[in-house]
Design an enzyme around this catalytic site. Structure first.
Site, PDB file in Angstrom:
ATOM      1  N   SER A 151      -3.699   6.894   2.406  1.00 40.30           N
ATOM      2  CA  SER A 151      -3.608   7.479   3.816  1.00 40.30           C
ATOM      3  C   SER A 151      -2.429   7.613   4.315  1.00 40.30           C
ATOM      4  CB  SER A 151      -4.142   6.593   5.047  1.00 40.30           C
ATOM      5  OG  SER A 151      -3.610   5.295   4.988  1.00 40.30           O
ATOM      6  N   ARG A 152      -1.175   6.641   3.749  1.00 37.22           N
ATOM      7  CA  ARG A 152       0.166   6.792   4.038  1.00 37.22           C
ATOM      8  C   ARG A 152       1.147   6.232   3.228  1.00 37.22           C
ATOM      9  NH1 ARG A 152       0.959   1.310   6.072  1.00 37.22           N
ATOM     10  NH2 ARG A 152      -0.806   0.450   6.365  1.00 37.22           N
ATOM     11  N   VAL A 172     -12.876  -1.332  -1.976  1.00 35.65           N
ATOM     12  CA  VAL A 172     -12.516  -1.571  -3.614  1.00 35.65           C
ATOM     13  C   VAL A 172     -12.724  -3.089  -4.136  1.00 35.65           C
ATOM     14  CG1 VAL A 172     -10.565   0.137  -3.558  1.00 35.65           C
ATOM     15  CG2 VAL A 172     -10.013  -2.030  -3.278  1.00 35.65           C
ATOM     16  N   TYR A 217       0.439 -12.561  -2.618  1.00 35.08           N
ATOM     17  CA  TYR A 217       0.802 -11.175  -2.805  1.00 35.08           C
ATOM     18  C   TYR A 217       1.634 -11.164  -4.101  1.00 35.08           C
ATOM     19  CZ  TYR A 217       2.577  -6.469  -2.382  1.00 35.08           C
ATOM     20  OH  TYR A 217       2.963  -5.083  -2.462  1.00 35.08           O
ATOM     21  N   LYS A 265       0.108  -9.300  -7.682  1.00 36.86           N
ATOM     22  CA  LYS A 265       0.897  -8.153  -8.417  1.00 36.86           C
ATOM     23  C   LYS A 265       1.314  -8.475  -9.991  1.00 36.86           C
ATOM     24  CE  LYS A 265       0.733  -5.331  -5.018  1.00 36.86           C
ATOM     25  NZ  LYS A 265       0.031  -4.154  -5.301  1.00 36.86           N
TER      26      LYS A 265
END
Length: 257
Positions: free
Chosen positions: A24-25, A74, A165, A169
């Site tokens: 979306s961005r 997801v 986070y 990752k």
């Protein structure tokens, strides 16, 4: 390589199809637009409000792509399987998967809630796993494809206040290398991008002092822009990158070297 299917949409059969999550961005939007200009038709996945994705779809169509948006969480394997099935019905095939969807729930570890850790892992790491698994048979049948996962410099270096986070990752790096090995015999490549500090709407509001502090950690002296990341994805999705797999490509101005 098997002949690629066209699906039910009215589209140019010579164009490959890319599926981009979180488009979306920012990085996802720039990636979808770059792939459209590269000659891809594009399916984008969203969760929440459809309005931003409707704007992206119109931009993609203006760039000459056949494009459609699909709502999907997801982190839910059930939703992913259903969504991917619909994408394949509509477009016929997917050649390139870009796992860009991600969230943050930052905080120091001593105060981090279980829910904040679990939700970040569920979206950022398990979400990518769900998408890859749902498309594996497609990639194997067509004997080719590109998978590109969005890792981060903090998945390489770590970062205080982002244990969840960073773990997600870093996990994507292991996922990438394992998938690369599993699917190599079918001519499917799997690579990861590790962006550094990226110019976003959020970073635009930083004070000059904070911005200079960030830029001081970057040898090349500037933050990335989303188009920098999209260019790297474009290369990894191209025929020129057909012998590159299992790689983690930092796009970070030298932060993690």
């Amino acid at each position: 390589m098997a002949e690629l299917k066209t699906g039910t949409l009215d589209r140019d059969a010579s164009r490959k199809v890319a599926l981009v999550t979180g488009a979306s961005r920012g990085i996802g939007r720039s990636t979808a637009l770059r792939l459209a200009t590269d000659g891809y038709d594009v399916a984008v996945i969203y969760v929440g409000s459809a309005e931003p994705f409707e704007e992206v779809v119109e931009e993609l169509r203006s760039a000459g792509a056949c494009a459609k948006a699909y709502e999907c969480d997801v982190s839910s394997s059930k939703e992913v399987d259903a969504c991917v099935g619909q994408v394949l019905d509509d477009f016929g095939h997917v050649w390139t998967l870009v796992n860009n969807a991600g969230i943050t729930r930052d905080g120091i570890m001593a105060r981090m809630k279980d829910s904040d850790f679990d939700s970040v892992i569920a979206v950022n790491l398990k979400g990518a796993f769900n998408m890859v698994r749902a498309l594996t048979r497609t990639f194997m049948r067509q004997r080719g494809g590109r998978i590109i996962n969005m890792s981060s410099v903090v998945g390489i270096m770590g970062n205080a206040g982002q244990v969840n986070y960073s773990a997600s990752k870093a996990g994507l790096i292991g996922l990438t290398k394992s998938v690369a090995r599993e699917l190599a015999s079918r001519n499917v490549t799997c690579n990861a991008i590790a962006p550094g500090f990226v110019e976003t709407a959020m970073t635009a509001g930083l004070s000059d002092a904070t911005r200079k502090s960030y830029e001081g950690q970057i040898p090349l002296g500037r933050m990335c822009v989303p188009e920098d990341i999209a260019a790297a994805i474009s290369f990894l999705a191209s025929d020129e990158a057909s012998l590159i797999t299992g790689v983690v490509l930092p796009v970070d101005g030298g932060m993690a070297m």
